[in-house]
Design a protein around this motif. Structure first.
Motif, PDB file in Angstrom:
ATOM      1  N   GLY A 177       0.794  -1.224   0.000  1.00  0.00           N
ATOM      2  CA  GLY A 177       0.000   0.000   0.000  1.00  0.00           C
ATOM      3  C   GLY A 177       0.827   1.274   0.000  1.00  0.00           C
ATOM      4  N   PRO A 178       1.761   1.438   0.961  1.00  0.00           N
ATOM      5  CA  PRO A 178       2.606   2.629   0.935  1.00  0.00           C
ATOM      6  C   PRO A 178       3.478   2.731  -0.310  1.00  0.00           C
ATOM      7  CG  PRO A 178       2.623   1.631   3.117  1.00  0.00           C
ATOM      8  CD  PRO A 178       1.932   0.671   2.200  1.00  0.00           C
ATOM      9  N   THR A 179       3.954   1.587  -0.833  1.00  0.00           N
ATOM     10  CA  THR A 179       4.749   1.625  -2.067  1.00  0.00           C
ATOM     11  C   THR A 179       3.922   2.167  -3.221  1.00  0.00           C
ATOM     12  OG1 THR A 179       6.107  -0.250  -1.329  1.00  0.00           O
ATOM     13  CG2 THR A 179       6.116   0.243  -3.676  1.00  0.00           C
ATOM     14  N   LEU A 180       2.685   1.717  -3.333  1.00  0.00           N
ATOM     15  CA  LEU A 180       1.799   2.233  -4.379  1.00  0.00           C
ATOM     16  C   LEU A 180       1.557   3.723  -4.201  1.00  0.00           C
ATOM     17  CD1 LEU A 180      -0.149   1.946  -6.754  1.00  0.00           C
ATOM     18  CD2 LEU A 180      -1.899   1.181  -5.134  1.00  0.00           C
ATOM     19  N   ALA A 181       1.307   4.155  -2.961  1.00  0.00           N
ATOM     20  CA  ALA A 181       1.042   5.577  -2.712  1.00  0.00           C
ATOM     21  C   ALA A 181       2.234   6.434  -3.130  1.00  0.00           C
ATOM     22  CB  ALA A 181       0.727   5.791  -1.234  1.00  0.00           C
ATOM     23  N   LEU A 182       3.448   5.992  -2.839  1.00  0.00           N
ATOM     24  CA  LEU A 182       4.641   6.760  -3.207  1.00  0.00           C
ATOM     25  C   LEU A 182       4.858   6.753  -4.716  1.00  0.00           C
ATOM     26  CD1 LEU A 182       6.978   5.569  -0.318  1.00  0.00           C
ATOM     27  CD2 LEU A 182       6.095   7.886  -0.642  1.00  0.00           C
ATOM     28  N   GLY A 235       2.416  12.613  -9.547  1.00  0.00           N
ATOM     29  CA  GLY A 235       1.517  13.712  -9.264  1.00  0.00           C
ATOM     30  C   GLY A 235       0.114  13.322  -8.852  1.00  0.00           C
ATOM     31  N   VAL A 236      -0.107  12.055  -8.482  1.00  0.00           N
ATOM     32  CA  VAL A 236      -1.436  11.571  -8.118  1.00  0.00           C
ATOM     33  C   VAL A 236      -1.542  11.464  -6.599  1.00  0.00           C
ATOM     34  CG1 VAL A 236      -3.097   9.682  -8.308  1.00  0.00           C
ATOM     35  CG2 VAL A 236      -1.649  10.273 -10.267  1.00  0.00           C
ATOM     36  N   PRO A 237      -2.445  12.204  -5.967  1.00  0.00           N
ATOM     37  CA  PRO A 237      -2.616  12.090  -4.514  1.00  0.00           C
ATOM     38  C   PRO A 237      -3.414  10.842  -4.156  1.00  0.00           C
ATOM     39  CG  PRO A 237      -4.135  13.711  -5.384  1.00  0.00           C
ATOM     40  CD  PRO A 237      -3.293  13.254  -6.550  1.00  0.00           C
ATOM     41  N   SER A 238      -3.183  10.330  -2.947  1.00  0.00           N
ATOM     42  CA  SER A 238      -3.909   9.150  -2.491  1.00  0.00           C
ATOM     43  C   SER A 238      -4.087   9.197  -0.981  1.00  0.00           C
ATOM     44  CB  SER A 238      -3.172   7.861  -2.880  1.00  0.00           C
ATOM     45  OG  SER A 238      -1.921   7.783  -2.228  1.00  0.00           O
ATOM     46  N   VAL A 239      -5.069   8.446  -0.513  1.00  0.00           N
ATOM     47  CA  VAL A 239      -5.314   8.243   0.914  1.00  0.00           C
ATOM     48  C   VAL A 239      -5.100   6.764   1.202  1.00  0.00           C
ATOM     49  CG1 VAL A 239      -7.000   8.349   2.785  1.00  0.00           C
ATOM     50  CG2 VAL A 239      -6.969  10.127   1.032  1.00  0.00           C
ATOM     51  N   VAL A 240      -4.308   6.449   2.222  1.00  0.00           N
ATOM     52  CA  VAL A 240      -4.057   5.071   2.624  1.00  0.00           C
ATOM     53  C   VAL A 240      -4.776   4.827   3.946  1.00  0.00           C
ATOM     54  CG1 VAL A 240      -2.318   3.320   3.139  1.00  0.00           C
ATOM     55  CG2 VAL A 240      -1.788   5.156   1.506  1.00  0.00           C
ATOM     56  N   GLU A 244       8.264  -1.523   6.507  1.00  0.00           N
ATOM     57  CA  GLU A 244       7.064  -0.691   6.651  1.00  0.00           C
ATOM     58  C   GLU A 244       7.393   0.631   7.347  1.00  0.00           C
ATOM     59  OE1 GLU A 244       3.917  -2.874   8.476  1.00  0.00           O
ATOM     60  OE2 GLU A 244       3.925  -4.452   6.946  1.00  0.00           O
ATOM     61  N   GLU A 245       8.222   0.592   8.374  1.00  0.00           N
ATOM     62  CA  GLU A 245       8.583   1.830   9.080  1.00  0.00           C
ATOM     63  C   GLU A 245       9.227   2.833   8.136  1.00  0.00           C
ATOM     64  OE1 GLU A 245      12.053   3.308  12.114  1.00  0.00           O
ATOM     65  OE2 GLU A 245      11.199   1.321  12.494  1.00  0.00           O
ATOM     66  N   TYR A 246      10.163   2.369   7.315  1.00  0.00           N
ATOM     67  CA  TYR A 246      10.852   3.277   6.402  1.00  0.00           C
ATOM     68  C   TYR A 246       9.897   3.814   5.334  1.00  0.00           C
ATOM     69  CZ  TYR A 246      15.014   1.135   8.514  1.00  0.00           C
ATOM     70  OH  TYR A 246      15.963   0.679   9.401  1.00  0.00           O
ATOM     71  N   LEU A 247       8.972   2.975   4.879  1.00  0.00           N
ATOM     72  CA  LEU A 247       7.979   3.442   3.908  1.00  0.00           C
ATOM     73  C   LEU A 247       7.018   4.440   4.545  1.00  0.00           C
ATOM     74  CD1 LEU A 247       7.202   0.068   2.082  1.00  0.00           C
ATOM     75  CD2 LEU A 247       8.354   2.043   1.083  1.00  0.00           C
ATOM     76  N   TYR A 248       6.612   4.183   5.798  1.00  0.00           N
ATOM     77  CA  TYR A 248       5.745   5.136   6.499  1.00  0.00           C
ATOM     78  C   TYR A 248       6.436   6.492   6.639  1.00  0.00           C
ATOM     79  CZ  TYR A 248       2.664   1.315   8.163  1.00  0.00           C
ATOM     80  OH  TYR A 248       1.798   0.258   8.268  1.00  0.00           O
ATOM     81  N   ASP A 249       7.702   6.458   7.044  1.00  0.00           N
ATOM     82  CA  ASP A 249       8.433   7.722   7.221  1.00  0.00           C
ATOM     83  C   ASP A 249       8.451   8.518   5.924  1.00  0.00           C
ATOM     84  OD1 ASP A 249       8.910   7.053   9.830  1.00  0.00           O
ATOM     85  OD2 ASP A 249      11.009   6.493   9.537  1.00  0.00           O
ATOM     86  N   ARG A 250       8.664   7.820   4.818  1.00  0.00           N
ATOM     87  CA  ARG A 250       8.702   8.512   3.526  1.00  0.00           C
ATOM     88  C   ARG A 250       7.308   9.027   3.153  1.00  0.00           C
ATOM     89  NH1 ARG A 250       8.604  11.350   0.192  1.00  0.00           N
ATOM     90  NH2 ARG A 250       9.530  11.355  -1.888  1.00  0.00           N
ATOM     91  N   CYS A 251       6.270   8.235   3.424  1.00  0.00           N
ATOM     92  CA  CYS A 251       4.900   8.684   3.133  1.00  0.00           C
ATOM     93  C   CYS A 251       4.539   9.917   3.955  1.00  0.00           C
ATOM     94  CB  CYS A 251       3.904   7.563   3.422  1.00  0.00           C
ATOM     95  SG  CYS A 251       3.858   6.237   2.198  1.00  0.00           S
ATOM     96  N   LEU A 252       4.938   9.937   5.215  1.00  0.00           N
ATOM     97  CA  LEU A 252       4.591  11.051   6.096  1.00  0.00           C
ATOM     98  C   LEU A 252       5.274  12.347   5.667  1.00  0.00           C
ATOM     99  CD1 LEU A 252       4.667   9.147   9.497  1.00  0.00           C
ATOM    100  CD2 LEU A 252       2.646  10.087   8.364  1.00  0.00           C
ATOM    101  N   SER A 253       6.339  12.235   4.882  1.00  0.00           N
ATOM    102  CA  SER A 253       7.024  13.439   4.386  1.00  0.00           C
ATOM    103  C   SER A 253       6.552  13.834   2.991  1.00  0.00           C
ATOM    104  CB  SER A 253       8.536  13.206   4.355  1.00  0.00           C
ATOM    105  OG  SER A 253       8.889  12.265   3.345  1.00  0.00           O
ATOM    106  N   VAL A 300       0.570  12.091  -0.151  1.00  0.00           N
ATOM    107  CA  VAL A 300       0.150  10.845   0.499  1.00  0.00           C
ATOM    108  C   VAL A 300      -0.424  11.174   1.866  1.00  0.00           C
ATOM    109  CG1 VAL A 300       0.878   8.605   1.401  1.00  0.00           C
ATOM    110  CG2 VAL A 300       1.885   9.475  -0.724  1.00  0.00           C
ATOM    111  N   GLU A 301      -1.630  10.674   2.139  1.00  0.00           N
ATOM    112  CA  GLU A 301      -2.253  10.841   3.451  1.00  0.00           C
ATOM    113  C   GLU A 301      -2.438   9.459   4.076  1.00  0.00           C
ATOM    114  OE1 GLU A 301      -6.249  12.688   5.618  1.00  0.00           O
ATOM    115  OE2 GLU A 301      -6.030  12.809   3.424  1.00  0.00           O
ATOM    116  N   LEU A 302      -1.689   9.197   5.142  1.00  0.00           N
ATOM    117  CA  LEU A 302      -1.823   7.945   5.889  1.00  0.00           C
ATOM    118  C   LEU A 302      -2.857   8.136   6.986  1.00  0.00           C
ATOM    119  CD1 LEU A 302       1.826   6.613   6.454  1.00  0.00           C
ATOM    120  CD2 LEU A 302       0.044   5.531   5.101  1.00  0.00           C
ATOM    121  N   ARG A 303      -3.866   7.295   6.995  1.00  0.00           N
ATOM    122  CA  ARG A 303      -4.888   7.373   8.032  1.00  0.00           C
ATOM    123  C   ARG A 303      -4.883   6.077   8.836  1.00  0.00           C
ATOM    124  NH1 ARG A 303     -10.319  10.264   5.434  1.00  0.00           N
ATOM    125  NH2 ARG A 303      -9.273  12.168   4.698  1.00  0.00           N
TER     126      ARG A 303
END
Length: 528
Positions: free
Chosen positions: A35-40, A46-51, A128-137, A141-144
């Motif tokens: 999921g986070p890989t797809l979001a990144l 240029g496509v926004p997403s919500v995870v 997953e932690e490293y992917l989350y950190d990248r998503c949060l920056s 990408v909006e992680l919920r």
């Protein structure tokens, strides 16, 4: 769990509960690795997403630990692969034993000249932690966290997703919904979609331990070892000096008994000797299945990773296959959203990744049948093969303790342009993954770093002259001089490759032809 400290990510009240938000281009369900890989990958285009994820932390336990070179190349585009390599255990060597005697050693990456190693052992919670950190920056990408999907209602123009949170329920509208929510996929169950396949009844015990002594770096696999004489044992080293020991137990083992610390310690004491010391990290007793959905695309709902297909764990094909799924999907979905390609382009995601899933299931099932033979004749064949392998190389090729993950073939894809020249001795053909190599002055850079975000025209020449007529949406890369890249691509002056955004070969020619390149790009994007 001793070595890893689990972070709990904050829950934020969704704007939809207060009348805000609005329809989203892409909603992704599941925040495992896929999921986070797809979001990144979408954000890069240029496509926004919500995870959405119902939990607020990473996966419990080490789970998928063998991260393959192809996955690392994908994650490198987001700037997280170097962190994974630095933390993980790089390994290329493996050794196989019969009883207590080595049968042979093998090298997973016998040739040099790749940016990344064949495999890095790194626990899934770190990935997953490293992917989350990248998503949060990443602003797109909006992680919920603590957002649980409870209803999915497709319509002709999109999907309505009902989500439960600590503050109540809300409805989120999406143009496209991608289910990356694992083998027990909530989305698949809500849509009542079948998940046919085969169940394997053998049981295995995973014991992740911190062994307080010198640790082996290579993968080791035993058949009938003295410390577990009736079955097989696999050993992998992970980050933080953690060892994964995987004991085959047989179909009649009692999972609750096997998970008791005293029974695990008894097995480990027999394996490592009376003086060894260790600390327990994580334990699991598991069986497994091989399953695949009949279609991965259902209207505006798309399935990826274990939600769409699942394989036995032998060969590290589950997690790496999921990353390849979303890499295939991201550029196609972005093109469809940007109206640069018809929605029918997504049919190729289904056909290509179903073919890949079949290949992975076939390989993992063959490994399973070798490791856990079901009939006396197949066990006799397995044991004879092992007995011969130490002295006869032909028998080694028949041993299958897990054919490890490599990029699958997509040969025959409707997006690819077949060769119009039979004069190819080697080199990746249309439908095969590109090959990395050192390039530049004295091999000072890597080919994977030279490729564009979208399509790349890779041209080999004697001199560095501009490439005229490159179609819009493609990056031109000229490779000059002799070297490993020229050898791997069977290149001579004029040889040209068209590389897709997911780093698969779409077409190749013996001479540069701008018109042919344009036609191949139209075909590769569903416009031809």
């Amino acid at each position: 769990m001793g070595s890893y400290e689990y972070r709990h990510y904050p829950y934020t009240r969704p704007a939809e509960l207060d009348g805000g938000g609005g329809r989203r281009p892409v909603v992704i369900v599941g925040a495992g690795m896929a999921g986070p890989t797809l979001a990144l990958a979408l954000a890069q285009r240029g496509v926004p997403s919500v995870v959405l994820d119902e939990d607020d932390t990473v996966s419990l336990g080490s789970r998928s630990i063998c991260q393959a070179k192809h996955s690392l190349e994908i994650w490198d585009r987001f700037g997280v692969a170097s962190r994974m390599v630095e933390k993980g255990i790089t390994w290329e060597q493996g050794e196989l034993y019969l009883h207590d005697k080595p049968v042979f050693r093998f090298n997973l990456q016998p040739e040099p000249g790749h940016k990344f190693p064949a495999f890095v052992n790194l626990q899934q919670y770190y990935v997953e932690e490293y992917l989350y950190d990248r998503c949060l920056s990443e602003p797109l990408v909006e992680l919920r966290f603590r957002n649980k999907v409870v209803a999915v209602t497709p319509d002709g123009e999109g999907v309505a997703v009902e989500v439960e949170t600590p503050d109540g329920r809300y409805t989120l509208g999406a143009d496209w919904l991608v289910a990356c929510d694992g083998v027990r996929s909530t989305v698949r169950h809500l849509l009542n979609l079948p998940y046919p396949g085969e169940v394997f009844h053998d049981r295995f015990l995973i014991a992740d331990i911190r062994l307080l002594s010198e640790l082996p770096k290579e993968r080791r696999f035993w058949f009938y070892p003295p410390f577990h004489p009736t079955n097989s044992v696999l050993l992998h080293r992970q980050a933080d000096n953690v060892l994964r020991v995987d004991f085959q137990l047989g179909p009649d083992a009692d999972p609750e008994e096997e998970k008791k610390p005293e029974n695990i310690d008894r097995r480990l004491r027999q394996m490592f000797g009376p003086d060894a010391r260790w600390e327990h990290e994580w334990t699991s007793v598991y069986t497994f299945t091989c399953r695949m959905m009949e279609r991965f695309v259902h209207g505006r709902v798309i399935f990826a990773g274990d939600a769409a297909h699942v394989v036995s764990p032998f060969g590290a094909r589950g997690g790496n296959g999921a990353i390849a799924d979303v890499d295939n999907l991201a550029w196609k979905l972005a093109m469809v959203l940007g109206k640069a390609a018809p929605a029918s382009l997504l049919d190729s995601y289904c056909s290509e990744r179903r073919a890949a899933a079949r290949e992975n299931i076939l390989n993992s099932t063959r490994s399973t049948d070798f490791i856990t033979p079901k009939f006396p004749a197949s066990r006799a064949f397995r044991d004879a093969t092992l007995a011969l392998a130490r002295d006869f190389p032909f028998a080694r090729a028949l041993i299958n303790s897990g054919r490890l993950s490599v990029p699958t073939s997509q040969a025959g894809s409707p997006l690819d342009t077949p060769d119009d020249d039979t004069d190819w001795a080697r080199g990746p053909a249309p439908g095969q993954a590109m090959l990395d190599a050192p390039v530049g002055r004295e091999g000072g850079s890597w080919l994977v770093d030279r490729l564009g975000r979208d399509f790349t025209v890779l041209a080999f020449a004697d001199q560095d002259t501009p490439l005229a007529g490159i179609p819009p949406g493609a990056t031109g890369v000229r490779i000059v001089g002799d070297g490993l890249a020229r050898e791997r691509y069977d290149a001579r002056p004029g040889t040209t490759y068209l590389i897709r955004p997911d780093r698969y070969v779409a077409a190749r020619w013996r001479r540069f032809d701008a018109a042919a390149i344009g036609a191949a790009m139209r075909r590769a994007t569903g416009n031809g």
